[in-house]
Structures are given as structure tokens and as C-alpha cells.
Design a protein around this motif. Structure first.
Motif, short mmCIF file in Angstrom:
data_model
loop_
_atom_site.label_atom_id
_atom_site.label_comp_id
_atom_site.label_asym_id
_atom_site.label_seq_id
_atom_site.Cartn_x
_atom_site.Cartn_y
_atom_site.Cartn_z
N GLY A 115 0.76 -0.82 0.25
CA GLY A 115 -0.26 -0.08 -0.02
C GLY A 115 0.74 1.04 0.18
N ARG A 116 0.31 2.16 0.42
CA ARG A 116 0.85 3.71 0.55
C ARG A 116 2.48 3.56 1.09
NH1 ARG A 116 -2.08 8.74 -0.12
NH2 ARG A 116 -3.85 7.64 0.79
N GLY A 117 2.16 2.90 1.74
CA GLY A 117 3.31 2.36 3.11
C GLY A 117 4.36 2.38 2.44
N ALA B 208 -1.62 -4.87 -4.47
CA ALA B 208 -1.47 -3.37 -4.46
C ALA B 208 -2.99 -2.79 -4.26
CB ALA B 208 -0.45 -2.16 -5.03
N SER B 209 -2.33 -1.64 -3.05
CA SER B 209 -3.96 -0.65 -2.83
C SER B 209 -3.87 0.10 -3.88
CB SER B 209 -3.50 -0.26 -1.75
OG SER B 209 -2.58 0.48 -1.42
N ARG B 210 -4.91 1.02 -3.47
CA ARG B 210 -5.54 1.98 -4.73
C ARG B 210 -3.81 3.04 -4.58
NH1 ARG B 210 -11.18 4.71 -6.85
NH2 ARG B 210 -10.18 6.67 -7.50
N MET C 108 -1.99 -3.84 -11.11
CA MET C 108 -1.67 -4.90 -9.81
C MET C 108 -3.63 -4.16 -8.70
SD MET C 108 1.83 -4.08 -10.04
CE MET C 108 2.64 -4.49 -8.04
N GLN C 109 -4.27 -3.64 -8.77
CA GLN C 109 -4.89 -3.04 -7.77
C GLN C 109 -5.98 -3.95 -6.91
OE1 GLN C 109 -6.93 1.02 -8.54
NE2 GLN C 109 -8.80 0.19 -7.48
N ILE C 110 -6.09 -3.90 -6.04
CA ILE C 110 -7.24 -5.02 -5.67
C ILE C 110 -8.14 -4.01 -4.34
CG2 ILE C 110 -7.05 -6.66 -3.62
CD1 ILE C 110 -4.63 -7.64 -4.94
N GLY C 111 -8.99 -4.72 -4.87
CA GLY C 111 -10.08 -3.97 -4.41
C GLY C 111 -11.69 -4.22 -4.89
N GLN C 112 -12.67 -2.38 -4.22
CA GLN C 112 -13.86 -2.53 -5.18
C GLN C 112 -13.52 -2.50 -6.46
OE1 GLN C 112 -16.81 -0.70 -2.32
NE2 GLN C 112 -18.08 -1.45 -4.02
N THR C 113 -12.90 -1.01 -6.81
CA THR C 113 -12.69 -1.02 -7.95
C THR C 113 -11.35 -1.43 -8.53
OG1 THR C 113 -11.75 1.33 -6.93
CG2 THR C 113 -13.76 0.75 -7.98
N GLY C 114 -10.68 -2.07 -7.71
CA GLY C 114 -9.68 -3.70 -9.36
C GLY C 114 -10.27 -4.90 -8.94
N ILE D 15 -0.65 -1.66 3.97
CA ILE D 15 -1.66 -0.97 3.52
C ILE D 15 -3.26 -0.78 5.10
CG2 ILE D 15 -4.00 -2.07 2.53
CD1 ILE D 15 -2.04 -3.72 0.78
N SER D 16 -3.80 0.53 5.28
CA SER D 16 -4.50 0.12 6.46
C SER D 16 -5.81 -0.71 6.26
CB SER D 16 -5.63 1.84 6.12
OG SER D 16 -5.68 2.38 4.91
N GLY D 17 -6.48 -0.25 5.30
CA GLY D 17 -7.34 -1.40 4.77
C GLY D 17 -9.14 -0.72 5.26
N ILE E 236 -12.20 -0.11 3.26
CA ILE E 236 -13.44 -0.99 3.36
C ILE E 236 -13.86 -1.01 1.46
CG2 ILE E 236 -15.34 1.25 2.67
CD1 ILE E 236 -17.19 -0.56 4.00
N GLN E 237 -12.89 -0.22 0.97
CA GLN E 237 -12.61 -0.59 -0.34
C GLN E 237 -11.93 -1.21 -0.96
OE1 GLN E 237 -12.63 2.36 -0.07
NE2 GLN E 237 -14.73 3.84 -0.14
N HIS E 238 -10.99 -2.09 -0.19
CA HIS E 238 -9.23 -2.71 -0.11
C HIS E 238 -10.17 -4.28 0.25
CE1 HIS E 238 -5.47 -4.39 -0.51
NE2 HIS E 238 -5.55 -4.86 -0.16
N LEU E 239 -10.55 -3.95 1.35
CA LEU E 239 -11.11 -4.49 2.08
C LEU E 239 -12.19 -6.30 1.03
CD1 LEU E 239 -11.81 -4.24 5.59
CD2 LEU E 239 -9.62 -4.81 4.68
N ILE F 156 0.93 -6.39 8.06
CA ILE F 156 2.12 -5.52 8.24
C ILE F 156 1.69 -4.71 7.74
CG2 ILE F 156 4.85 -5.53 8.04
CD1 ILE F 156 4.44 -8.35 6.52
N ASN F 157 1.65 -4.05 9.54
CA ASN F 157 1.79 -2.41 9.52
C ASN F 157 2.25 -1.66 11.04
OD1 ASN F 157 0.00 -0.07 9.65
ND2 ASN F 157 -1.01 -0.47 8.13
N LYS F 158 3.11 -0.73 10.37
CA LYS F 158 3.40 0.07 11.97
C LYS F 158 2.69 0.23 12.64
CE LYS F 158 5.26 4.09 9.46
NZ LYS F 158 6.20 5.11 8.96
N ASP G 299 7.23 -2.42 10.84
CA ASP G 299 8.44 -1.29 9.70
C ASP G 299 8.36 -2.11 9.27
OD1 ASP G 299 9.23 -0.15 7.98
OD2 ASP G 299 10.48 1.25 8.90
N LEU G 300 7.33 -1.87 7.67
CA LEU G 300 7.27 -3.06 6.85
C LEU G 300 9.58 -3.53 5.98
CD1 LEU G 300 7.36 -1.90 3.27
CD2 LEU G 300 5.30 -1.28 4.22
N PHE G 301 9.64 -1.73 6.50
CA PHE G 301 11.12 -2.52 5.10
C PHE G 301 12.09 -3.46 6.34
CE2 PHE G 301 9.05 1.15 3.51
CZ PHE G 301 9.54 1.03 2.41
#
Ligand SMILES: Cc1cc2nc3c(=O)[nH]c(=O)nc-3n(C[C@H](O)[C@H](O)[C@H](O)COP(=O)(O)OP(=O)(O)OC[C@H]3O[C@@H](n4cnc5c(N)ncnc54)[C@H](O)[C@@H]3O)c2cc1C
Ligand SMILES: Nc1ncnc2c1ncn2[C@@H]1O[C@H](COP(=O)(O)O)[C@@H](O)[C@H]1O
Lengths: 253, 324
Positions: free
Chosen positions: B209-211, B234-236, B248-254, B267-269, B271-274, B286-288, B305-307
């Protein structure tokens, strides 16, 4: 360039879905223009401004669909037709109603969304093209319109197909086609005076029983996922534990 | 006796797994019925060979240069011909780019029911009932399909049959005979830079995700994916930011995916991604941010940290593979 836009009003993508007695509740739901149809409107308005002509919005739905239609008018569409139906329609019934409205008109181009976010069927616009006996290009991310043809970039699972099509055509919009504008205050004021024609689905399609093919017999929610385990301890141990869980407990590794 | 027509999902000159999933399901539900699998494209010999023992009675193929690239009107015409010739009761397609485009064309021509993105299917009193997601997977509908033929596009990884069918098929290959006027023509195909493992068919998905913060930031995810034979999603927000391709986008519009294991990194999670991934069997987050909503649906969470986490995961997996 006379353009028709097929617009569906849908639940907000933020909306939580609740089911009671086998039906999805609409209370407390915000309704929006189907996000893919927003791209269609934006694209239609853009080419109308460039090439002249008109943009007409057609929407099949409940009376509340007029809210979404007004958004489209405020974004710059010229007029609209709303076909009201109180029952929910399957893809072939929606396509048939659109066909009945559109076959009476002259148009060069029809723009629609590649899918509705509620039904997610990707059917209605393509069925409409077939009924009208014209071609279509779906999931378009870039469009160039000229007098008698279009060049469209179609998104097809990781490849881009560059398609040339002769007008009239149906084009369905994919995310990325454009950045839909927000209606301006002036646009909203103007929209109030733009004509909306109301038709009824029953008069347009009297033989619904023959047209409908898919009947929803049950609606249910997915089993709620429970929050699992937040791993604790030294990072290296967490990672180690994670692999153990995935391997031994869940058997996905 | 009913007739099942399965349209093979041909990608280049190979068959996607979903073809066999459809065949196995048809063989299970229609044990007494006639099963036909039909392929169209160019250079189909390997495909036809692979289908010969796949469990159907007949393999049909239309092999023609003009079908090498997906052209909607050629494809619709050939498939329409298959449906006609088979006098098919049930027509199954894969829910992938070209078949989800062509299926509604054929359905309109045949004035037939079509259910998209089917994840389950039953057959009761000669009526087909399918289950499909609505509201991008926030709910599901069971739909009864009426008339003849009934059609559906099937989501990969979902139809499960008890056992594979065993049968040797007769083979019938022909060339494209129809004369079709094309309103549209695909002139050029540009391959975009996307990973080799197909998202919708992948058993394991590593998603960023953006992370991940940059295109570079996807590297550690790709490394992990390589070890796991996973696809990268990926997230949007990551796509919007230009870190990766929209494919690569996963979700409501992917894309909507149902993998066995989904590893969400940064990825924060929303609703459109879920909507696009929450029916995966096992979810790892995995999220900080310990408050990130993704943890509410994750089977396992690592706050960090994902890195740091992702490379460590890759390393440990490699170690264990060596030791195994
Ligand atoms: C109509 C519509 C359709 C949409 N469709 C989709 C869709 O199909 N798919 C989709 O995904 N979204 C979709 N969205 C967008 C969605 O609402 C969210 O904006 C998006 O999913 C957020 O992506 P994200 O989680 O990557 O980004 P953010 O919400 O910004 O989250 C980034 C996360 O990364 C974490 N993070 C940052 N740095 C690190 C680090 N170093 N290590 C670990 N964690 C870190 C942060 O804590 C944060 O939780 C849609 C929105 C709308 C309005
Ligand atoms: N009720 C409707 N009224 C107007 N247009 C519709 C309607 N339903 C679907 N469409 C159009 O068809 C597209 C595809 O919808 P669907 O087949 O439901 O995924 C939508 O994005 C709209 O452009």
C-alpha cells in the motif's frame, strides 16, 4: 457529436451492507453516481466541449436516481431521461430498457461504466451495444474521439490493447480514464433548469417476465472475519512464529 | 441429458487452471450429461492436447490466425457458433479480461441469462443456481438462472469438485469460417510491466500500500513474492501514487481475489480494499500503526516497519527452505 451516457445510481462505496429478512437495507445509505459512470460523464462532457453536440444522460432506477442524474447535469450534461422501476432489475432487463430509450434517438457515441459497483456484472453496456447492433470497446483508459471513429486504449489484464472503432459505438470507462470534475456552484444552479424526461419501465418494457433471466433467490453476508492474533516479542521471533502458524496451523505454506 | 459447453481459458498457448476447475465441476454436476470443451485462438495444438484427457467427451477448437489476438466480434461469432452447434444448456466462461468482455455479447445474441464472477454453483431440479459476490464482495447473492442456454463467467480458484474426471475426448478442429464485419479492431497490444504470476489465480499474494512509499519500495515485496511463488498486488493508494501499475490494484474498483494467503504490507484496510481481498483464506497484516483497521480482519498481525519485517520474513523463509 451527440453522446449518450448510461448512468446508474449506486450505494456509496463506503457503505456498510446490512441484510434483513433476505433483503439489503437502504436506510442510512448514501447514494452516489456509480464511480465508473462518473468517468463516462467526464469524458462525454469533455468531447462535447471539444467537438460540439449534446450529452444526454439515461438512467434506469428508482425515483431517487434523480439525485445522481442531477450530479451529471451539474457536471455539464445537457439533459436526461430517467426510467423508473421500483423492482430491482437484472442485467438483461436494464439493458432492454436502455435499448428501448436509445433506439429512438440519434447518437454518435454511448459512454457507460465498465461495471456497476453494486452488481459488478460488466454486462449492461455490452448487451446494449449488441441489441443496437453496434460495436463496443470495454474497460477504456484512454480515448481519442474524431468525427467518425475513435481510438481507445483498452485495459486487459496487464496489457493495453489499442483499438480503433467506427462510430457509432459503446465505450465503457475504466478507472484512470480521466479525473472527474466536481460540479461547480454555477453548474449546480444551471442543472436545476435542465430538462429531465420521466418514463416508466412498465410502459417501456411491458413483458418483463420474458426479459428477466436472473432471479436473486437469497442474499447473505460473508462470515465476519474475526480479528486474529497480533504477534508479540522480538521481531525475529514474531516472524518465526508467523511462519510456524502459516505452515503448521493454517497449512498455507 | 443436458449439454455443458465450457469455453477454455487460453492465454497465449497455455490453459489457465480455471479451465480444469470448470470441467471438473461440470463433470461432477452433470455426471450423465454431454461435456464439451471448446477453445479458440491460434496455434492451439498444445491446448488441444492438454484438453484431450481433461475429462470431457468432446474437444472443439477453432484455430485461426485472426483469433491470435482477442477481437470481440470474431470471438463472439465463433462462440455463438459453438453454442448453436452444441445446442448447449449451460455455457461456462472464465471471469478473465477477454471472456468477461465476450460473454455478454453472446448472452445478448442468445437472449440468455448470464451471471458474472460466479464462485459456487449447484444444480437442482434442472435449474442452475449460482453464488456471486455483489457490492464487490461485501455481500453474496444466490441467483437462479432461467431459460436456455444459461451462461456464467467463473472466478478462478473457487469451484471445487470432489475429484477430477477421467475421460478421453474426441477432437474436432476447424478454421474460422464466418464472415464478420468488424466495428472495432485491436491494432496493437502493449505489454505493461507487471509480474509474471497472475493475480486472480495466485494462491499467495503479497500486497503493498501507500506504506511502501515508492516504486523502489515494492522491491522487498517482490523478493518475498519470489520465495513464495506469489503474485504482487497493491492498494489503490499505491497505484494512484504511481508506485505500481493499475493492473495490480485489488479492491472494489480493482481485482477481487480469493487467495489462500494474503500478506498486506503498509495497507491501512479501507473498506474498498477489504472488499477485494477479505475472502482470502488467511490474511497477514504488516503495518506500523497498531490501530490500522486491517488488523481487525487479519489472522496474524505484525506491528512494525515493513522495510524491516518483510526482508526478515524473506530471509527466514529462505533459511527454512534450505534446511527443509
Ligand atoms: C470509489 C472508490 C473506490 C475505491 N476503490 C479502491 C480499491 O479498489 N482498492 C483500494 O485499495 N482502495 C480503493 N479505494 C481507496 C480507499 O478508500 C483507500 O484510500 C485506499 O485503499 C488506501 O490505501 P492504503 O491502505 O495503501 O493507504 P493508506 O490508507 O494511506 O494507508 C497506508 C498504511 O501504511 C502504513 N505504513 C506507512 N508506512 C509504513 C511502514 N514503513 N511500515 C508498515 N506500515 C506502514 C500506515 O500505518 C497506513 O496504515 C477506493 C476509494 C473510492 C472512493
Ligand atoms: N440501471 C441502469 N441505468 C443506467 N445505466 C446502467 C444501469 N445499470 C447499468 N448501467 C450501465 O452499465 C454499466 C455496467 O453495469 P453492470 O453491467 O451492472 O456492471 C454501468 O456502469 C452503467 O453505465
Amino acid at each position: 457529436m451527440d453522446i449518450i451516457v448510461c448512468l446508474k445510481q449506486t450505494f456509496d462505496t463506503e457503505a456498510k451492507i446490512t441484510v434483513k429478512d433476505g433483503v439489503i437495507l437502504e436506510d442510512d445509505v448514501t447514494f452516489i453516481v456509480n464511480p465508473y459512470d462518473e468517468y463516462a460523464i467526464e469524458e462525454a462532457v469533455k468531447w462535447r466541449d471539444e467537438l460540439g453536440g449534446t450529452v444526454t444522460v439515461v438512467s434506469i432506477g428508482k425515483e431517487r436516481a434523480q439525485e445522481a442524474v442531477k450530479t451529471a447535469l451539474a457536471m455539464g450534461a445537457d439533459d436526461a431521461i430517467i426510467v423508473t422501476s421500483d423492482t430491482s432489475l437484472d442485467s438483461s432487463a436494464s439493458a432492454k430498457a436502455l435499448y428501448e430509450v436509445i433506439k429512438e434517438r440519434t447518437f454518435d457515441l454511448i459512454l457507460a461504466g465498465n461495471q456497476s459497483v453494486d452488481q459488478g456484472a460488466s454486462q449492461v453496456a455490452v448487451r446494449l451495444a449488441e441489441m443496437l447492433g453496434i460495436g463496443h470497446v470495454s474497460t477504456v483508459v484512454q480515448l481519442e474521439v474524431s468525427d467518425d471513429h475513435v481510438v481507445a486504449h483498452r485495459d486487459a489484464d496487464g496489457t493495453t490493447e489499442i483499438v480503433k472503432g467506427k462510430l457509432p459505438l459503446v465505450i465503457t470507462a475504466q478507472q484512470g480514464l480521466n479525473e472527474p470534475r466536481y460540479p461547480s456552484l454555477l453548474g449546480i444552479r444551471k442543472a436545476a433548469k435542465k430538462p429531465i424526461e420521466w418514463l416508466s419501465f412498465e410502459t417501456l418494457v411491458p413483458d418483463i417476465a420474458n426479459v428477466s433471466k436472473a432471479k436473486e433467490v437469497e442474499v447473505f453476508l460473508p462470515v465476519a472475519k474475526e480479528a486474529g492474533k497480533i504477534l508479540k516479542g522480538e521481531l525475529a521471533d514474531q516472524v518465526h512464529a508467523l511462519i510456524d502458524h502459516l505452515h503448521a496451523d493454517k497449512k498455507v505454506l | 441429458m443436458k449439454t455443458w459447453l465450457i469455453i477454455a481459458d487460453v492465454k497465449k498457448d497455455t490453459l489457465r487452471q480455471v479451465t480444469f476447475e470448470m470441467i471438473a465441476k461440470a463433470a461432477e454436476l452433470g455426471a450423465q450429461d454431454r461435456l464439451i470443451v471448446a477453445a479458440l485462438g491460434h496455434g492451439l495444438t498444445p491446448v488441444v492436447n492438454a484438453l484431450e484427457n481433461a475429462g470431457v467427451h468432446e474437444v472443439w477448437a477453432v484455430d485461426d490466425e485472426r483469433l491470435a489476438q482477442y477481437q470481440p466480434e470474431y470471438y463472439a461469432s465463433v462462440i455463438d457458433g459453438f453454442v448453436e452447434k452444441a445446442d448447449a444448456d449451460f455455457v461456462l466462461f472464465a471471469h478473465s479480461a477477454k471472456y468477461r468482455d465476450v460473454a455478454p455479447m453472446v448472452a445478448a445474441r442468445k437472449n440468455a441469462a448470464l451471471a458474472s464472477d460466479v464462485i459456487a454453483m449447484t444444480y437442482e431440479d434442472s435449474q442452475v443456481i449460482v453464488t456471486r459476490p455483489i457490492y464487490a464482495g461485501k455481500a453474496f447473492a444466490k441467483v437462479a438462472l432461467q431459460g436456455k442456454p444459461v451462461m456464467m463467467t467463473v472466478r478462478p480458484n473457487n469451484l471445487v469438485a470432489d475429484q477430477p474426471a477421467t475421460r478421453t475426448a474426441s477432437i474436432n478442429t476447424s478454421a474460422l469460417s464466418t464472415d464478420v464485419t468488424l466495428h472495432t479492431i485491436v491494432q496493437e497490444v502493449v505489454e505493461r510491466a507487471v509480474a509474471d504470476v497472475d493475480l486472480t489465480e495466485a494462491k499467495i499474494i503479497v500486497s503493498g500500500g501507500r506504506g511502501v512509499k515508492s516504486a523502489e519500495g515494492f522491491r522487498p515485496l517482490e523478493e518475498l513474492a519470489k520465495v513464495l511463488h506469489a503474485a504482487v498486488g497493491a492498494s489503490r493508494a499505491a497505484c494512484d501514487a504511481g508506485y505500481c501499475d493499475y493492473a495490480m490494484q485489488i479492491g472494489q474498483t480493482g481485482k477481487v481475489v480469493t487467495s489462500d494467503l494474503y500478506i498486506a504490507c503498509g495497507i491501512s484496510g479501507a473498506i474498498q480494499h477489504l472488499a477485494g481481498m477479505s475472502s482470502s483464506k488467511v490474511i497477514v497484516a504488516i503495518n506500523k500503526d497498531p490501530e490500522a483497521p486491517i488488523f481487525k480482519i487479519a489472522d496474524y498481525g505484525i506491528v512494525g516497519d515493513l522495510f524491516e519485517v518483510v526482508p526478515m520474513l524473506t530471509e527466514q523463509l529462505k533459511q527454512r527452505l534450505v534446511n527443509a
